[in-house]
Design an enzyme around this catalytic site. Structure first.
Site, PDB file in Angstrom:
ATOM      1  N   ASN A 148       0.924  -1.113  -0.100  1.00  0.00           N
ATOM      2  CA  ASN A 148       0.094   0.105  -0.067  1.00  0.00           C
ATOM      3  C   ASN A 148       1.023   1.541   0.055  1.00  0.00           C
ATOM      4  OD1 ASN A 148      -2.672  -0.194  -0.230  1.00  0.00           O
ATOM      5  ND2 ASN A 148      -3.371  -0.567   1.839  1.00  0.00           N
TER       6      ASN A 148
ATOM      7  N   HIS B  32      -2.989   3.215  -2.339  1.00  0.00           N
ATOM      8  CA  HIS B  32      -4.291   2.430  -1.919  1.00  0.00           C
ATOM      9  C   HIS B  32      -5.202   2.036  -3.334  1.00  0.00           C
ATOM     10  CE1 HIS B  32      -3.955   3.605   2.169  1.00  0.00           C
ATOM     11  NE2 HIS B  32      -3.823   4.770   1.911  1.00  0.00           N
TER      12      HIS B  32
ATOM     13  N   ASP C 244      -6.061  -2.121  -3.107  1.00  0.00           N
ATOM     14  CA  ASP C 244      -7.393  -2.493  -3.491  1.00  0.00           C
ATOM     15  C   ASP C 244      -7.565  -3.361  -4.785  1.00  0.00           C
ATOM     16  OD1 ASP C 244      -8.520  -0.806  -1.558  1.00  0.00           O
ATOM     17  OD2 ASP C 244      -9.237   0.518  -2.765  1.00  0.00           O
TER      18      ASP C 244
ATOM     19  N   GLU D  89      -7.233  -6.471   5.228  1.00  0.00           N
ATOM     20  CA  GLU D  89      -6.547  -7.664   4.333  1.00  0.00           C
ATOM     21  C   GLU D  89      -6.659  -8.963   4.620  1.00  0.00           C
ATOM     22  OE1 GLU D  89      -3.110  -6.013   6.969  1.00  0.00           O
ATOM     23  OE2 GLU D  89      -4.839  -5.391   6.087  1.00  0.00           O
TER      24      GLU D  89
ATOM     25  N   ARG E 172      -2.735 -25.607  -1.675  1.00  0.00           N
ATOM     26  CA  ARG E 172      -2.991 -25.496  -2.923  1.00  0.00           C
ATOM     27  C   ARG E 172      -3.436 -24.076  -3.424  1.00  0.00           C
ATOM     28  NH1 ARG E 172      -6.584 -28.950  -2.821  1.00  0.00           N
ATOM     29  NH2 ARG E 172      -8.331 -27.814  -2.692  1.00  0.00           N
TER      30      ARG E 172
END
Length: 605
Positions: free
Chosen positions: A484, A489, A493, A519, A539
């Site tokens: 970030n 920002h 996102d 997050e 995985r």
């Protein structure tokens, strides 16, 4: 019998002796007879497989035990008995019981220091520091942090308001008292003040104090004009201060003013908490009263999400924008729905009128046919019958035309009614979809906290009903703050959207991905035990590494650390997430882009 030397002969003789002596052919019995026949001492076999299983189950609830457990894991990787034995002995030594800390003395000291007044330590600052210390989970770490906090409080100078009478005329004696009680830095500062060598420093401090009193503090006291007025009066006294007596007076005023500010802040916090409780109560009441309007439930749940989390301007702006869009969309849908219902009522009314007209025309036709039948019965020749038949034919054609017209109108009304019904159903589905979207995170498309709660309740009940395992995983994007800060920002996102998209493509239809906050993401894995859930997360990490995140022309690899645990029957979401969070913290500590698991404690169903 001579001792055999060939390993093949020793093994054959060992098997023969097992059969002759009628001894159970266990590995221990075989080894004992083998070394007896070979004429050598038995060699102890170190149980590496058992120690590996033990290493997966040992507690890692403190930094020291985590370090020792990592050493044991490394020794097991080397597959050498001696280092494994040494590492295991070191871990077992850490499990020795230590004498419990003297909590009674520590709590008594905490109470004494809390009641005392130290320079730079207001009650609010003490409370904040104590809350940070109490966040420690390990009792030993909590004891050490409390001791460090109390040393910091005890080393601070005593507040002069507690040590000297307010009106002491001998200010020099009071200054000497402060010099004796204060640390070295404070003594140097007071001596510089007394010697006149820090006029520039004092001028700068005065400017900072005036800035706080005249600009910073009033900005937070819009609803308390009396405090703003007091701050202005203190600022005026600061400007006029020219002697130590004036500074002592300003100090007393600032002390009283700080106590009033602290009380005002506490009152404001209580008022805010009370208002939030009232809003929660109102939302619960509306939710209970409103049963059919599913579209309203979405708005209520979104407001609950806002008030249940620490509020930020960005979150409030986003909620306001989403709520306005939803209200506008729902108002349009409500208007169209009302119009469609009104048209449907008009069509039904026209249908009833058409039935009435048709009944009236058929009634008159029946009467005329009756009259024609009487004329035919009274006819004396064929000419009179011919006229009556012509009249019957005309009336029959008129009724046939009216019937066909009514049939066409009724058929059209039926089609219009079906179209209106389909339109109403589509609008109702759109309203429900708008409400459903309120349960999903607008940025990533994953479920939000409300959707997570609903899904967990449903899946936990289904798992307990079917006696099937249920696992939950907590994910945290690695180095997200750094991403970030370096890319902005918007890139952050986009990275969250990328991660959500990749994960949702790889999940099974019955799995659920939810954004837990920032997050962090949560995955609910029904009908999955702990090893299977861990493999599924590994995985996902592998697929996310393959799907590179593109920031413009730059490629980035997005990774996450995850903690996985199995949900116990009857366990609530917060308890299971707390365990998954501890596992995720272990994954972070072990190098990131890892998956750690924690076994659920054994509890009766």
């Amino acid at each position: 019998m001579a001792a055999a030397t060939n390993p093949f002969e020793i093994a054959r003789e060992t098997l023969r002796q097992l059969a002759t002596r009628r001894v159970a052919p266990t590995p221990d019995n075989y080894l004992r007879l083998y070394y007896e026949i070979a004429g050598s001492e038995a060699v102890e076999v170190f149980p590496l497989a058992f120690v590996r299983d033990l290493a997966r189950r040992i507690p890692r609830d403190s930094p020291e035990r985590q370090r020792l457990a990592r050493q044991l894991d490394q020794a097991l990787t080397a597959d050498e008995p001696a280092p494994v034995r040494e590492a295991l002995d070191g871990y077992l030594d850490s499990l020795r019981l230590e004498p419990p800390p003297a909590w009674n003395e520590l709590i008594a000291q905490l109470l004494r220091q809390w009641e005392g007044r130290q320079l730079g330590w207001t009650t609010a600052r003490k409370r904040e520091s104590l809350e940070r210390v109490l966040s420690a989970n390990d009792p030993a770490a909590l004891h050490g942090r409390l001791q460090a906090l109390l040393r910091a409080w005890g080393q601070s100078p005593i507040d002069p308001e507690q040590s000297l009478p307010p009106e002491t005329p001998e200010l020099s004696a009071g200054r000497d008292h402060l010099l004796a009680a204060a640390p070295t830095d404070s003594v140097i500062g007071v001596r510089l003040l007394a010697s006149g060598e820090s006029r520039e420093l004092m001028a700068g401090l005065r400017d900072l104090l005036l800035l706080a009193l005249e600009t910073v503090i009033p900005a937070f006291l819009g609803e308390h004009p009396e405090l703003i007025n007091d701050a202005g009066l203190i600022a005026a006294d600061v400007r006029r201060a020219a002697s130590e007596r004036d500074l002592a007076n300003v100090r007393r005023q600032l002390t009283k003013f700080s106590h009033r500010l602290e009380g005002t802040a506490a009152d404001a916090a209580e008022i805010r908490t009370g208002l939030l409780d009232l809003l929660r109560l109102l939302l619960d009441n509306i939710d209970e009263l409103v049963v059919d309007d599913q579209w309203l439930h979405g708005q209520i749940e979104m407001l609950r999400d806002v008030i249940d989390q620490p509020a930020t301007l960005r979150m409030i702006d986003d909620a306001e924008r989403r709520l306005k869009e939803l209200i506008y969309k729902q108002s349009q849908l409500k208007h169209n729905l009302a119009e469609a219902q009104r048209n449907l009522r008009n069509m039904l009314a026209g249908f009833v009128d058409q039935l009435a007209r048709f009944a009236e025309s058929t009634g008159s036709y029946h009467d005329r046919i009756g009259q024609c039948a009487q004329k035919i019965a009274a006819a004396r020749d064929i000419a009179e019958i011919s006229d009556v038949l012509d009249e019957v034919m005309r009336d029959t054609r008129a009724v046939q035309f009216e019937t066909a017209r009514s049939r066409d109108e009724l058929q059209g009304a039926r089609l219009r009614a079906e179209a209106a019904e389909a339109k109403i159903a589509a609008m109702q589905a759109e309203l429900e979809e708008a409400s459903r979207l309120m349960r999903h995170d607008q940025l990533t498309g994953a479920a939000n906290r409300r959707g997570l709660d609903e899904c967990f309740i449903k899946e936990a009940a289904r798992a307990e009903r079917r006696n099937m395992p249920l696992c939950i995983a907590l994910l945290d994007v690695d180095n997200f703050k750094q991403l970030n800060d370096t890319l902005g920002h918007q890139a952050g996102d986009d990275a969250l959207r990328h991660l959500s998209s990749v994960i949702q493509q790889q999940l099974r239809p019955q799995d659920t991905l939810a954004r837990y906050g920032g997050e962090e993401f949560v995955i609910i894995l029904p009908e999955t035990d702990l090893p299977q859930a861990s493999q599924a997360l590994v995985r996902l990490q592998r697929e996310l590494t393959r799907a590179l995140f593109m920031n413009g022309a730059e490629q980035r690899v997005i990774t996450f650390s995850a903690g996985v645990t199995q949900v116990l029957p009857g366990e609530n979401l917060d308890v299971a997430l707390g365990r998954a969070d501890s596992a995720m913290y272990q994954a972070k500590q072990s190098g990131k882009n890892r998956v750690a698991t924690i076994e659920a404690p054994l509890q009766p169903r």
